[in-house]
Design a protein around this motif. Structure first.
Motif, PDB file in Angstrom:
ATOM      1  N   ALA A   1      34.126  21.630 114.272  1.00 41.90           N
ATOM      2  CA  ALA A   1      34.558  20.686 115.311  1.00 41.90           C
ATOM      3  C   ALA A   1      33.424  19.782 115.787  1.00 41.90           C
ATOM      4  O   ALA A   1      33.667  18.656 116.228  1.00 41.90           O
ATOM      5  CB  ALA A   1      35.142  21.450 116.493  1.00 41.90           C
ATOM      6  N   ILE A   2      32.191  20.273 115.696  1.00 38.19           N
ATOM      7  CA  ILE A   2      31.058  19.449 116.157  1.00 38.19           C
ATOM      8  C   ILE A   2      30.360  18.737 114.997  1.00 38.19           C
ATOM      9  O   ILE A   2      29.272  18.209 115.147  1.00 38.19           O
ATOM     10  CB  ILE A   2      30.046  20.285 116.980  1.00 38.19           C
ATOM     11  CG1 ILE A   2      29.385  21.367 116.129  1.00 38.19           C
ATOM     12  CG2 ILE A   2      30.724  20.887 118.202  1.00 38.19           C
ATOM     13  CD1 ILE A   2      28.238  22.098 116.825  1.00 38.19           C
ATOM     14  N   GLY A   3      31.025  18.742 113.832  1.00 40.41           N
ATOM     15  CA  GLY A   3      30.537  17.946 112.708  1.00 40.41           C
ATOM     16  C   GLY A   3      29.608  18.650 111.748  1.00 40.41           C
ATOM     17  O   GLY A   3      28.974  17.996 110.909  1.00 40.41           O
ATOM     18  N   LEU A   4      29.493  19.967 111.849  1.00 42.20           N
ATOM     19  CA  LEU A   4      28.668  20.717 110.903  1.00 42.20           C
ATOM     20  C   LEU A   4      29.496  21.115 109.680  1.00 42.20           C
ATOM     21  O   LEU A   4      30.727  21.161 109.745  1.00 42.20           O
ATOM     22  CB  LEU A   4      28.079  21.955 111.579  1.00 42.20           C
ATOM     23  CG  LEU A   4      27.080  21.661 112.709  1.00 42.20           C
ATOM     24  CD1 LEU A   4      26.762  22.922 113.506  1.00 42.20           C
ATOM     25  CD2 LEU A   4      25.790  21.036 112.171  1.00 42.20           C
ATOM     26  N   LYS A   5      28.821  21.390 108.580  1.00 41.51           N
ATOM     27  CA  LYS A   5      29.493  21.732 107.324  1.00 41.51           C
ATOM     28  C   LYS A   5      29.765  23.233 107.264  1.00 41.51           C
ATOM     29  O   LYS A   5      28.836  24.043 107.352  1.00 41.51           O
ATOM     30  CB  LYS A   5      28.623  21.341 106.129  1.00 41.51           C
ATOM     31  CG  LYS A   5      28.305  19.858 106.039  1.00 41.51           C
ATOM     32  CD  LYS A   5      29.443  19.104 105.395  1.00 41.51           C
ATOM     33  CE  LYS A   5      29.085  17.646 105.171  1.00 41.51           C
ATOM     34  NZ  LYS A   5      30.261  16.869 104.753  1.00 41.51           N
ATOM     35  N   VAL A   6      31.030  23.584 107.089  1.00 38.00           N
ATOM     36  CA  VAL A   6      31.449  24.985 106.962  1.00 38.00           C
ATOM     37  C   VAL A   6      32.474  25.052 105.842  1.00 38.00           C
ATOM     38  O   VAL A   6      33.388  24.216 105.801  1.00 38.00           O
ATOM     39  CB  VAL A   6      32.102  25.493 108.280  1.00 38.00           C
ATOM     40  CG1 VAL A   6      32.465  26.973 108.168  1.00 38.00           C
ATOM     41  CG2 VAL A   6      31.180  25.267 109.466  1.00 38.00           C
ATOM     42  N   PRO A   7      32.372  26.014 104.918  1.00 36.16           N
ATOM     43  CA  PRO A   7      33.403  26.141 103.890  1.00 36.16           C
ATOM     44  C   PRO A   7      34.770  26.368 104.539  1.00 36.16           C
ATOM     45  O   PRO A   7      34.852  26.942 105.637  1.00 36.16           O
ATOM     46  CB  PRO A   7      32.974  27.379 103.093  1.00 36.16           C
ATOM     47  CG  PRO A   7      31.521  27.566 103.398  1.00 36.16           C
ATOM     48  CD  PRO A   7      31.324  27.049 104.790  1.00 36.16           C
ATOM     49  N   GLU A   8      35.838  25.928 103.860  1.00 38.73           N
ATOM     50  CA  GLU A   8      37.175  26.141 104.412  1.00 38.73           C
ATOM     51  C   GLU A   8      37.399  27.622 104.697  1.00 38.73           C
ATOM     52  O   GLU A   8      37.073  28.485 103.885  1.00 38.73           O
ATOM     53  CB  GLU A   8      38.259  25.664 103.438  1.00 38.73           C
ATOM     54  CG  GLU A   8      39.656  25.798 104.048  1.00 38.73           C
ATOM     55  CD  GLU A   8      40.803  25.628 103.053  1.00 38.73           C
ATOM     56  OE1 GLU A   8      41.969  25.680 103.497  1.00 38.73           O
ATOM     57  OE2 GLU A   8      40.550  25.463 101.851  1.00 38.73           O
ATOM     58  N   ILE A   9      37.944  27.894 105.880  1.00 38.47           N
ATOM     59  CA  ILE A   9      38.283  29.264 106.285  1.00 38.47           C
ATOM     60  C   ILE A   9      39.775  29.479 106.063  1.00 38.47           C
ATOM     61  O   ILE A   9      40.591  28.630 106.436  1.00 38.47           O
ATOM     62  CB  ILE A   9      37.918  29.495 107.761  1.00 38.47           C
ATOM     63  CG1 ILE A   9      36.394  29.478 107.945  1.00 38.47           C
ATOM     64  CG2 ILE A   9      38.503  30.804 108.284  1.00 38.47           C
ATOM     65  CD1 ILE A   9      35.924  29.491 109.391  1.00 38.47           C
ATOM     66  N   VAL A  10      40.132  30.602 105.435  1.00 39.23           N
ATOM     67  CA  VAL A  10      41.540  30.923 105.200  1.00 39.23           C
ATOM     68  C   VAL A  10      41.814  32.362 105.636  1.00 39.23           C
ATOM     69  O   VAL A  10      40.907  33.197 105.699  1.00 39.23           O
ATOM     70  CB  VAL A  10      41.934  30.763 103.706  1.00 39.23           C
ATOM     71  CG1 VAL A  10      41.771  29.326 103.243  1.00 39.23           C
ATOM     72  CG2 VAL A  10      41.146  31.716 102.810  1.00 39.23           C
ATOM     73  N   PHE A  11      43.079  32.635 105.936  1.00 39.25           N
ATOM     74  CA  PHE A  11      43.526  34.015 106.097  1.00 39.25           C
ATOM     75  C   PHE A  11      43.892  34.534 104.714  1.00 39.25           C
ATOM     76  O   PHE A  11      44.498  33.812 103.918  1.00 39.25           O
ATOM     77  CB  PHE A  11      44.739  34.096 107.028  1.00 39.25           C
ATOM     78  CG  PHE A  11      44.476  33.629 108.428  1.00 39.25           C
ATOM     79  CD1 PHE A  11      43.375  34.085 109.135  1.00 39.25           C
ATOM     80  CD2 PHE A  11      45.329  32.734 109.059  1.00 39.25           C
ATOM     81  CE1 PHE A  11      43.126  33.669 110.436  1.00 39.25           C
ATOM     82  CE2 PHE A  11      45.098  32.300 110.356  1.00 39.25           C
ATOM     83  CZ  PHE A  11      43.990  32.771 111.039  1.00 39.25           C
ATOM     84  N   MET A  12      43.531  35.788 104.418  1.00 40.16           N
ATOM     85  CA  MET A  12      43.760  36.348 103.083  1.00 40.16           C
ATOM     86  C   MET A  12      44.518  37.672 103.177  1.00 40.16           C
ATOM     87  O   MET A  12      44.041  38.621 103.800  1.00 40.16           O
ATOM     88  CB  MET A  12      42.430  36.574 102.356  1.00 40.16           C
ATOM     89  CG  MET A  12      41.574  35.332 102.225  1.00 40.16           C
ATOM     90  SD  MET A  12      40.332  35.461 100.901  1.00 40.16           S
ATOM     91  CE  MET A  12      41.311  35.011  99.470  1.00 40.16           C
ATOM     92  N   ASN A  13      45.683  37.709 102.561  1.00 38.61           N
ATOM     93  CA  ASN A  13      46.454  38.949 102.480  1.00 38.61           C
ATOM     94  C   ASN A  13      45.941  39.814 101.345  1.00 38.61           C
ATOM     95  O   ASN A  13      45.816  39.341 100.209  1.00 38.61           O
ATOM     96  CB  ASN A  13      47.933  38.643 102.238  1.00 38.61           C
ATOM     97  CG  ASN A  13      48.647  38.220 103.508  1.00 38.61           C
ATOM     98  OD1 ASN A  13      48.459  38.831 104.554  1.00 38.61           O
ATOM     99  ND2 ASN A  13      49.453  37.177 103.424  1.00 38.61           N
ATOM    100  N   LEU A  14      45.651  41.070 101.654  1.00 37.56           N
ATOM    101  CA  LEU A  14      45.192  42.027 100.642  1.00 37.56           C
ATOM    102  C   LEU A  14      46.205  43.163 100.588  1.00 37.56           C
ATOM    103  O   LEU A  14      46.493  43.795 101.609  1.00 37.56           O
ATOM    104  CB  LEU A  14      43.811  42.569 101.031  1.00 37.56           C
ATOM    105  CG  LEU A  14      43.143  43.538 100.056  1.00 37.56           C
ATOM    106  CD1 LEU A  14      42.627  42.801  98.820  1.00 37.56           C
ATOM    107  CD2 LEU A  14      41.991  44.274 100.730  1.00 37.56           C
TER     108      LEU A  14
END
Length: 259
Positions: A62-75
């Motif tokens: 949100a503040i413009g930093l680079k972060v890999p896409e975050i996902v929810f993962m069903n296991l």
């Protein structure tokens, strides 16, 4: 304000553990054909580390930093049945259900404070953000930063928001600063702390904070040992972030003094 859309994917292949991570995350393949670093709900810090990962990562974005896409993962429970390693087998067994993943950045290099790229403004934003979310795990020993395509990417915010490991005392943390900032790996490069704080103030408002916090799944918040409901916990996260944002000048002064 842009709506935050966290996708949900299913794990289809367990590829390998990342043993340099204390909680034994793993590279997995999902049903969308992409690779992810999977953070397990059954690991040491449990679901609270996943909450910290989600909040820290999306606040950084949100503040413009680079972060890999975050996902929810069903296991599902099929992976533990075919895993020969007992430690990993237990981890998979205890992590059936909803976990968290970060898009795997193939070819990324772990940040090295001696040779890696980090411009002063980006470094300053990371330092101020980590002060706000009380992230004790961005030191020279464990940078939790990557260089990918000549840009700085943030990973692993699981040690942030450590107040939530004892909900009975969470309000006491509202008045505290963050002395651990003196050990931050980017502190020596953070030459624009005041400007960074200004940008963060402009990027985050209450609606945006509430939107990010609303994405925490109820399942991760439910805890029989805690008297608070999931909605009360969400309200506490919102209050904590807002209070930290209101004290950003104090946090900046603390970081400047530590420099």
């Amino acid at each position: 304000m842009n709506k935050i859309d966290i996708r949900t994917v299913d794990v289809v292949q367990y590829i390998k553990p990342l043993r340099e991570g204390g909680s034994l995350p793993a590279i997995v393949k999902a049903d969308d054909e992409f690779l992810y670093v999977l953070k397990f709900r059954g690991a040491g810090q449990g679901k609270r580390a996943l909450i910290a990962e989600l909040l820290g990562g999306e606040l950084a974005r949100a503040i413009g930093l680079k972060v890999p896409e975050i996902v929810f993962m069903n296991l599902d429970d099929s992976f533990s049945k075919t895993e020969p390693d007992e430690e990993i087998q237990d981890l998979l067994k205890f992590s059936v259900g909803l976990n968290l993943g970060l898009h795997f950045l193939s070819g990324a290099i772990v940040y090295d404070p001696l040779v890696s790229i980090a411009d002063a403004m980006t470094a300053s934003k990371v330092v101020v953000l980590d002060s706000m979310i009380s992230n004790i795990d961005r030191t020279a020993k464990n940078t939790n930063l990557l260089n990918w395509h000549n840009e700085l990417w943030l990973i692993d915010h699981g040690s942030s928001f450590y107040f939530h490991h004892n909900w009975e005392t969470w309000q006491a943390h509202l008045t505290r600063t963050f002395p651990a900032i003196k050990d931050h790996v980017l502190l020596d490069r953070a030459a624009h702390l005041t400007e960074a704080a200004q940008e963060i103030r402009q990027s985050l408002n209450e609606d945006h904070i509430r939107e990010i916090v609303s994405k925490i799944p109820d399942d991760w918040l439910f805890d029989e040992s805690v008297a608070m409901t999931p909605d009360e916990m969400r309200a506490a996260y919102v209050e904590f972030i807002q209070v930290r944002l209101s004290k950003i000048d104090i946090l900046v002064k603390e970081a400047e003094d530590a420099r």
